[in-house]
Motif scaffolding. Structure first.
Motif, short mmCIF file in Angstrom:
data_model
loop_
_atom_site.label_atom_id
_atom_site.label_comp_id
_atom_site.label_asym_id
_atom_site.label_seq_id
_atom_site.Cartn_x
_atom_site.Cartn_y
_atom_site.Cartn_z
N VAL A 96 -3.14 2.29 3.08
CA VAL A 96 -3.81 2.28 4.38
C VAL A 96 -2.93 1.50 5.35
O VAL A 96 -2.09 0.70 4.94
N GLU A 97 -3.14 1.71 6.63
CA GLU A 97 -2.35 1.01 7.64
C GLU A 97 -2.86 -0.42 7.82
O GLU A 97 -4.02 -0.72 7.57
N GLY A 98 -1.98 -1.29 8.26
CA GLY A 98 -2.38 -2.63 8.62
C GLY A 98 -2.28 -3.66 7.51
O GLY A 98 -2.72 -4.80 7.69
N ILE A 99 -1.72 -3.27 6.37
CA ILE A 99 -1.55 -4.22 5.27
C ILE A 99 -0.11 -4.08 4.75
O ILE A 99 0.64 -3.22 5.21
N TYR A 100 0.27 -4.95 3.82
CA TYR A 100 1.60 -4.84 3.21
C TYR A 100 1.55 -5.38 1.79
O TYR A 100 0.61 -6.08 1.40
N TYR A 101 2.57 -5.02 1.02
CA TYR A 101 2.71 -5.54 -0.33
C TYR A 101 3.53 -6.83 -0.29
O TYR A 101 4.47 -6.97 0.51
N TRP A 102 3.18 -7.76 -1.16
CA TRP A 102 3.95 -9.00 -1.32
C TRP A 102 4.37 -9.06 -2.78
O TRP A 102 3.55 -9.21 -3.67
N VAL A 103 5.65 -8.87 -3.02
CA VAL A 103 6.20 -8.62 -4.35
C VAL A 103 6.94 -9.85 -4.86
O VAL A 103 7.71 -10.47 -4.12
N GLN A 104 6.72 -10.18 -6.12
CA GLN A 104 7.46 -11.29 -6.74
C GLN A 104 8.42 -10.75 -7.79
O GLN A 104 8.05 -9.99 -8.67
N LYS A 105 9.67 -11.20 -7.66
CA LYS A 105 10.72 -10.82 -8.61
C LYS A 105 11.61 -12.03 -8.82
O LYS A 105 12.12 -12.61 -7.86
N ASN A 106 11.77 -12.43 -10.07
CA ASN A 106 12.64 -13.57 -10.41
C ASN A 106 12.29 -14.82 -9.60
O ASN A 106 13.16 -15.48 -9.03
N ASP A 107 11.00 -15.10 -9.49
CA ASP A 107 10.50 -16.30 -8.80
C ASP A 107 10.72 -16.27 -7.29
O ASP A 107 10.54 -17.29 -6.61
N GLU A 108 11.13 -15.15 -6.75
CA GLU A 108 11.26 -14.98 -5.31
C GLU A 108 10.30 -13.89 -4.85
O GLU A 108 10.11 -12.89 -5.54
N SER A 109 9.71 -14.10 -3.68
CA SER A 109 8.74 -13.13 -3.15
C SER A 109 9.25 -12.52 -1.85
O SER A 109 9.94 -13.18 -1.07
N TYR A 110 8.92 -11.27 -1.64
CA TYR A 110 9.37 -10.58 -0.44
C TYR A 110 8.35 -9.51 -0.05
O TYR A 110 7.55 -9.04 -0.85
N ARG A 111 8.41 -9.15 1.22
CA ARG A 111 7.47 -8.20 1.81
C ARG A 111 7.97 -6.77 1.64
O ARG A 111 9.16 -6.50 1.80
N VAL A 112 7.05 -5.86 1.33
CA VAL A 112 7.37 -4.44 1.20
C VAL A 112 6.35 -3.65 2.00
O VAL A 112 5.14 -3.87 1.87
N GLU A 113 6.85 -2.74 2.82
CA GLU A 113 5.96 -1.90 3.63
C GLU A 113 5.08 -1.04 2.73
O GLU A 113 5.52 -0.56 1.68
N VAL A 114 3.84 -0.85 3.16
CA VAL A 114 2.91 -0.02 2.39
C VAL A 114 3.12 1.44 2.76
O VAL A 114 2.71 1.90 3.82
N THR A 115 3.81 2.16 1.88
CA THR A 115 3.98 3.60 1.98
C THR A 115 3.77 4.20 0.60
O THR A 115 3.83 3.49 -0.41
#
Length: 207
Positions: free
Chosen positions: A132-151
Motif C-alpha cells: 500500500v502507499e504511504g509506508i516503507y520497509y525497514w530491513v536489517q542485514k548484518n546488524d545494519e538497517s536500511y529503508r526499502v521502498e514498498v513495491t
C-alpha cells in the motif's frame, strides 16, 4: 509537547554522567537530565493520547532517555500490545530525526530483548501482505538497517532474501513528519491514518 521533543534531539548521543560525579560539568549534567526527562514525558503523553483512541491496545512503557552506555538516546519508543505475548510482533511508536527534521513513526515490529524462537518467522509475515502507499520497509542485514521502498518487486525480492537468510528481519513503517505549525491533534489524526494502513500487516503476524 512537540517542541519539547524537537529541542531534545539536539542533545541526542551526548555522554551523560551522574551530576554528583561530574565535577565541573555537574550543572551541564543536570541540564541534560532535565531535557531527557521532559522529552520522555512529552513522548509518553503523545503515546497515551494515541492509545486512548484504541483502548483495546495496551501501552507498554516508554524507553528511557539514556541508553546503557549512558548516552542520550537519539529517539524514544513505546510498544502497543493487543494480544499474545510480548515476544511477538506489536505496533510501536518512535521518535525520529533531528531538530530540523523530526517526526513520529508507527511500525509493526518486536522488542529484540523479548524475542523467542518464533518471533522472526512471525514478523516475516508482513511480506505476505500486498503493498500500500504511504509506508516503507525497514530491513536489517548484518546488524545494519536500511529503508526499502514498498513495491511488489521489492516485496518479492525481500521474501527471497529472507528465505535464503541474506537478511534478518523486515519491519513495515510509516513516518509522520512534524512541522512547527502542526498541532497534536493533527499528528494524532495522521497516526490514525497510518495505523489503518499498517493494521493488515500486524494482523498477518497473528496468523
Amino acid at each position: 509537547m512537540l517542541n519539547t521533543m524537537r529541542d531534545y534531539l539536539a542533545f541526542s548521543g551526548l555522554q551523560y554522567q551522574k551530576p554528583e560525579k561530574a565535577g565541573q560539568e555537574a550543572e551541564k549534567m543536570l541540564y541534560l537530565r532535565s531535557k531527557g526527562q521532559e522529552a520522555r514525558k512529552a513522548f509518553t503523553e503523545l503515546a497515551k493520547a494515541f492509545q486512548a483512541r484504541r483502548p483495546e491496545w495496551k501501552l507498554l512503557g516508554t524507553s528511557q532517555w539514556m541508553n546503557q552506555a549512558q548516552r542520550l538516546r537519539p529517539h524514544f519508543w513505546a510498544y502497543l500490545q493487543r494480544e499474545g505475548q510480548v515476544s511477538e510482533p506489536m505496533m510501536a511508536l518512535r521518535l525520529f530525526g533531528n531538530p530540523n527534521n523530526f517526526g513520529i513513526s508507527l511500525e509493526v515490529s518486536f522488542i529484540e530483548r523479548k524475542k523467542d524462537e518464533g518471533t522472526l518467522s512471525k514478523q516475516a509475515k508482513v511480506l505476505d501482505v500486498p503493498v500500500v502507499e504511504g509506508i516503507y520497509y525497514w530491513v536489517q542485514k548484518n546488524d545494519e538497517s536500511y529503508r526499502v521502498e514498498v513495491t511488489e518487486d521489492n516485496r518479492n525480492h525481500l521474501m527471497q532474501q529472507l528465505s535464503s537468510c541474506e537478511i534478518r528481519k523486515v519491519l513495515v513503517k510509516a513516518d509522520i513528519p512534524v512541522t512547527k505549525e502542526e498541532s497534536l491533534a493533527k499528528i494524532l489524526n495522521e497516526l490514525d491514518r497510518s495505523f489503518e494502513k499498517l493494521l493488515p500487516y500486524y494482523q498477518a503476524t497473528r496468523n
